[in-house]
Motif scaffolding. Sequence first.
Motif, PDB file in Angstrom:
ATOM      1  N   GLN B  41      80.122  30.843  47.801  1.00 20.59           N
ATOM      2  CA  GLN B  41      79.715  32.041  47.630  1.00 20.59           C
ATOM      3  C   GLN B  41      79.374  32.893  48.722  1.00 20.59           C
ATOM      4  N   SER B  42      77.891  31.845  49.060  1.00 21.31           N
ATOM      5  CA  SER B  42      77.393  32.750  50.082  1.00 21.31           C
ATOM      6  C   SER B  42      77.423  32.609  51.580  1.00 21.31           C
ATOM      7  N   LEU B  43      78.273  32.001  51.651  1.00 23.66           N
ATOM      8  CA  LEU B  43      79.428  32.007  53.563  1.00 23.66           C
ATOM      9  C   LEU B  43      80.657  32.505  53.036  1.00 23.66           C
ATOM     10  N   GLY B  44      80.195  33.080  52.107  1.00 24.08           N
ATOM     11  CA  GLY B  44      81.838  33.999  52.050  1.00 24.08           C
ATOM     12  C   GLY B  44      82.996  33.507  52.560  1.00 24.08           C
ATOM     13  N   VAL B  45      83.271  31.771  51.962  1.00 21.76           N
ATOM     14  CA  VAL B  45      84.442  30.917  52.427  1.00 21.76           C
ATOM     15  C   VAL B  45      85.048  30.484  50.867  1.00 21.76           C
ATOM     16  N   SER B  46      85.618  29.743  50.811  1.00 23.64           N
ATOM     17  CA  SER B  46      86.743  28.909  50.215  1.00 23.64           C
ATOM     18  C   SER B  46      85.488  27.811  49.715  1.00 23.64           C
ATOM     19  N   ARG B  47      85.879  27.375  48.430  1.00 19.60           N
ATOM     20  CA  ARG B  47      85.248  26.122  48.276  1.00 19.60           C
ATOM     21  C   ARG B  47      86.010  25.332  49.006  1.00 19.60           C
ATOM     22  N   ASN B  48      87.092  24.831  48.950  1.00 21.36           N
ATOM     23  CA  ASN B  48      87.297  23.939  50.016  1.00 21.36           C
ATOM     24  C   ASN B  48      86.615  24.130  51.669  1.00 21.36           C
ATOM     25  N   THR B  49      86.641  25.153  51.942  1.00 23.86           N
ATOM     26  CA  THR B  49      86.500  24.193  53.449  1.00 23.86           C
ATOM     27  C   THR B  49      84.728  24.012  52.642  1.00 23.86           C
ATOM     28  N   VAL B  50      83.839  24.321  52.135  1.00 28.64           N
ATOM     29  CA  VAL B  50      82.976  23.717  51.944  1.00 28.64           C
ATOM     30  C   VAL B  50      82.774  22.835  52.113  1.00 28.64           C
ATOM     31  N   LEU B  51      83.968  21.829  50.734  1.00 29.63           N
ATOM     32  CA  LEU B  51      84.066  20.773  50.660  1.00 29.63           C
ATOM     33  C   LEU B  51      84.358  19.763  52.222  1.00 29.63           C
ATOM     34  N   TRP B  52      85.117  20.711  52.105  1.00 33.06           N
ATOM     35  CA  TRP B  52      86.275  19.602  53.689  1.00 33.06           C
ATOM     36  C   TRP B  52      84.154  19.457  54.816  1.00 33.06           C
ATOM     37  N   ALA B  53      82.937  20.486  54.763  1.00 35.50           N
ATOM     38  CA  ALA B  53      82.622  20.447  55.250  1.00 35.50           C
ATOM     39  C   ALA B  53      81.172  18.855  55.081  1.00 35.50           C
ATOM     40  N   VAL B  54      81.590  19.259  53.544  1.00 32.63           N
ATOM     41  CA  VAL B  54      80.775  18.258  53.329  1.00 32.63           C
ATOM     42  C   VAL B  54      81.054  16.995  53.068  1.00 32.63           C
ATOM     43  N   GLN B  55      82.253  16.667  52.893  1.00 25.14           N
ATOM     44  CA  GLN B  55      82.899  15.292  53.139  1.00 25.14           C
ATOM     45  C   GLN B  55      82.790  14.582  54.050  1.00 25.14           C
ATOM     46  N   ARG B  56      82.780  16.039  55.685  1.00 25.55           N
ATOM     47  CA  ARG B  56      82.961  14.918  56.731  1.00 25.55           C
ATOM     48  C   ARG B  56      81.812  14.819  57.176  1.00 25.55           C
ATOM     49  N   LEU B  57      80.384  15.625  56.690  1.00 27.47           N
ATOM     50  CA  LEU B  57      78.708  15.092  56.559  1.00 27.47           C
ATOM     51  C   LEU B  57      78.875  13.683  56.302  1.00 27.47           C
ATOM     52  N   GLN B  58      78.719  13.570  55.062  1.00 29.39           N
ATOM     53  CA  GLN B  58      78.812  12.310  54.210  1.00 29.39           C
ATOM     54  C   GLN B  58      79.915  11.315  54.925  1.00 29.39           C
ATOM     55  N   ALA B  59      80.733  11.186  55.715  1.00 28.16           N
ATOM     56  CA  ALA B  59      81.535   9.864  56.659  1.00 28.16           C
ATOM     57  C   ALA B  59      81.102  10.101  57.165  1.00 28.16           C
ATOM     58  N   GLU B  60      79.730  10.676  57.770  1.00 27.82           N
ATOM     59  CA  GLU B  60      79.365  11.095  58.928  1.00 27.82           C
ATOM     60  C   GLU B  60      77.784  10.215  58.847  1.00 27.82           C
ATOM     61  N   GLY B  61      78.146  10.377  57.246  1.00 25.28           N
ATOM     62  CA  GLY B  61      76.020   9.962  57.472  1.00 25.28           C
ATOM     63  C   GLY B  61      75.226  10.924  57.241  1.00 25.28           C
ATOM     64  N   TYR B  62      75.597  12.207  57.447  1.00 24.66           N
ATOM     65  CA  TYR B  62      74.328  12.974  57.199  1.00 24.66           C
ATOM     66  C   TYR B  62      74.235  13.246  56.002  1.00 24.66           C
ATOM     67  N   VAL B  63      74.727  13.353  54.621  1.00 28.37           N
ATOM     68  CA  VAL B  63      74.262  13.641  53.666  1.00 28.37           C
ATOM     69  C   VAL B  63      74.930  12.484  52.728  1.00 28.37           C
ATOM     70  N   GLN B  64      74.352  11.948  51.665  1.00 25.45           N
ATOM     71  CA  GLN B  64      75.006  11.406  50.668  1.00 25.45           C
ATOM     72  C   GLN B  64      75.549  11.817  49.484  1.00 25.45           C
ATOM     73  N   ALA B  65      76.307  10.904  48.384  1.00 26.34           N
ATOM     74  CA  ALA B  65      76.458  11.516  46.811  1.00 26.34           C
ATOM     75  C   ALA B  65      76.032  10.294  46.013  1.00 26.34           C
ATOM     76  N   ARG B  66      75.415  11.488  44.914  1.00 25.38           N
ATOM     77  CA  ARG B  66      74.891  10.174  43.789  1.00 25.38           C
ATOM     78  C   ARG B  66      76.117  10.951  42.869  1.00 25.38           C
ATOM     79  N   VAL B  67      76.767   9.572  42.125  1.00 31.66           N
ATOM     80  CA  VAL B  67      77.591   9.946  41.103  1.00 31.66           C
ATOM     81  C   VAL B  67      76.728  10.004  40.081  1.00 31.66           C
ATOM     82  N   GLY B  68      77.540  11.395  39.652  1.00 31.41           N
ATOM     83  CA  GLY B  68      76.831  12.115  38.595  1.00 31.41           C
ATOM     84  C   GLY B  68      75.862  13.560  38.951  1.00 31.41           C
ATOM     85  N   ASP B  69      75.273  12.957  39.832  1.00 37.43           N
ATOM     86  CA  ASP B  69      74.482  13.783  40.233  1.00 37.43           C
ATOM     87  C   ASP B  69      74.551  14.886  41.725  1.00 37.43           C
TER      88      ASP B  69
END
Lengths: 474, 474
Positions: B41-69
């Motif tokens: 919402q704040s960037l004015g893009v689709s949620r898929n676009t943000v998801l893509w970016a976050v998943q890539r950051l995760q694959a590269e080790g910039y961010v980490q997902a914590r299950v259920g959190d």
Amino acid sequence: MPTPGTNLLLRQRVYEQLRSAIEQGRLRPGTRLPPTRVQAQSLGVSRNTVLWAVQRLQAEGYVQARVGDGTYVAQTITAPPAQGLAAPPRGLSRRGRLIAETAARWRPPLAAARAFRIGAPEVATFPFAVWDRLARQTSPQQRSAQAQYLDPAGDPGLRRAIALWLWASRGIRCDAAQVVVCSGSQQGIDLIARLLLDAGDEVLVEDPGYPGIRASLLGHGALARPVALDAQGLCIADAAAQWPAARMAVVTPTHQFPTGVRMGLERRQALLQWARTHDAWVVEDDYDGEFQYGSAAQRVPALCSLPGSERVLYVGTFSKTLHPGLRLGFVVVPTALVDAFAMARAITDRHAPGDAQAVLARFIDEGHLLRHLRRMRDLYQERQQVLREALADASDGALPLQPSDRGMHLLHECAPGSDDETLSRLAQSAGVMLAPLSRYAIASPRRGWLLGYAGFDAQEIRAAARVVGRLARR
Amino acid sequence: MPTPGTNLLLRQRVYEQLRSAIEQGRLRPGTRLPPTRVQAQSLGVSRNTVLWAVQRLQAEGYVQARVGDGTYVAQTITAPPAQGLAAPPRGLSRRGRLIAETAARWRPPLAAARAFRIGAPEVATFPFAVWDRLARQTSPQQRSAQAQYLDPAGDPGLRRAIALWLWASRGIRCDAAQVVVCSGSQQGIDLIARLLLDAGDEVLVEDPGYPGIRASLLGHGALARPVALDAQGLCIADAAAQWPAARMAVVTPTHQFPTGVRMGLERRQALLQWARTHDAWVVEDDYDGEFQYGSAAQRVPALCSLPGSERVLYVGTFSKTLHPGLRLGFVVVPTALVDAFAMARAITDRHAPGDAQAVLARFIDEGHLLRHLRRMRDLYQERQQVLREALADASDGALPLQPSDRGMHLLHECAPGSDDETLSRLAQSAGVMLAPLSRYAIASPRRGWLLGYAGFDAQEIRAAARVVGRLARR
């Protein structure tokens, strides 16, 4: 990941349309392309977009420009490449198809080197016995250590030996830490293209020039921009005027491949100046810089030994000074880039074999490289003389060769735009390798034949000269 | 040249914004990212676009997902990588920066292998004498021939020897012409990524898995999609549901790296089926498939020996079966792709060294590889036993290791999400290499320690076990 803009996407589409028209025969070999202005109108795009596409097709050999005339579909385009692969196999990615197609037009012969193959050094008398003796001096501890995963930048001893050698032989002052060992100059170019270029970046290349470099650049999505040469080599002022967006130039300043001219000092300084003011890179491919036959004082030092050469990457190889089967070469890079080069090498293929690196370090340190090169310089000068005399005799003066004080091959140039392929094909049928200059040309109309002499003894040179002479006299 | 659409450009921009926010400290380590819905919402893009970016950051080790959190900025992101390179040097291209940054997070140690480094084979007792004897049997003519420019696909004798070996040892029926020699499995992956992937293509990788593969894929602009593993390895049904656009999967079915599970037959068949129906590729990295310790009949054949495996590319290496310093491996590819692989190798680094290829062919043909592997299988089983007993003793049972009938290392797993880095760091300070499982995880919460035993004698294993045991008891 590259993020080309919409302009680039449009250009790419026009390029692909034209290319498939050529590939599918809708534009037949020898057809003259409509003027870019006309094409632009009919496609509804800007003339620049069409120009871009046509220039790329030209760089790849699909079309040829004739000076003062127009652009024609290349004659050779429908002939299947040397060893099959009429169409790239299904399943390749777009990048993969580009690599397969580009490389198909640069196919080094696989058969054993025969006269007059260029780039082949003398190997029959290589000091393998010395090499093996040095290998046997390895202690079991060293042997085990060399059998491990090693530094991707190269064996520390070898990097030191190369740095010292470069200072003594090529006037290059660099730290051992700036030397990154790689598998011949081809890998040097590959690492450079990976790290310093993005898809769509423009690179100035010499025309005529070495197809292996173009193939590598194109395989990485870069655009090789051909630059004509004069007696002083590449003129950066002209090149920059023609291709203002270029961000790299790949040159062979010591002994231009394949025309053999030497880049003069003013040209060298202008090139370095261009790199500084444009934040561009200069790649110095010093493929046969060790084969200068005058006294040591007459030898021209490397471009990268000049002041102000911070943006030069020097590519060296042991494929000519020792032998190609060794697969060892190196790049000298700015200190700030060493780590990136080491990492690129690590993800590409980890590192060079441990034992060969260690033996080569000792081979250099103990003076064997120096001795070998002295012997080879004498031998290659003799062979050049044999070639010149034998070909003058055999062709009744139809193929005179000018002497050269450097290199491993000679060029006999004929009239621009004339046919240099027929004689080469006839020679090939008679068992002689005689590369036509057109094979190395992109837009250049220069034509002629390249005769490698370094790797062949007098008897073989004379026999091959008789074949070529007989064919030339017809 | 890749031509990503505007979606991809937008995604790339969101990704770069997030990454630079992390790199410049605006998003600090440990910060929880806003929910993707809110970001979109704040960037004015689709949620898929943000998801893509976050998943890539995760694959590269910039961010980490914590299950259920939620998703958190990685704790380690501001720490400079192992050997410097705080910021990538100026002058690298976008692709070059990606390579430098990605590879910086995968830095194989350069020091000599010490216990318990994983992936290090026994080299102290390698039959170098046999190897040297075979090298000495080379005739001068052969020596000269091996010193030339050679076939980029590899020495014909070596390709034949490998094809025969694969049939006998791994159940793979392939023609020698399908074997492309390369410089270890790293180059195999590199050639595959060059030819079969475009920038932006999605590739399924095992999580935890081998960072060298991820680094190679990311360096080519591909997106590595992590897939969780269970006791049967990677489940393609789950993976395809999560990442429907994936067009390649890289797996280690014989002995998953690093968790050691074996992919069951049903899973294998489902994977092959997925490749066929999706026109996707499966890359089988059989890095230690020769180290199965049951009887020959109990050994699991390669995935690529199954019917319907036309879309499998098999990557083999001699780095484990012989030694890493040799730098020889191979890829088995579909016949239609052989030419493209040879050409990609030619523009990358021409070909493998001539002499080592010829000696290796004889080493295999004359039965030395078979003998060496028999000896190594016995030795590695003994060493695994020594490790298990020594560590059980030294840790007072705190670090029990389950036996395994294959591989070169064992895994001790601890509670998901727990800290496995402290013990590894303490061990490192005490001179013992103890890789934490988290180093191989992308999104996976699995934690534990990997203990390589193959390359170390009983004395070294016991000494290192005492160090680790003492630390674990604290």
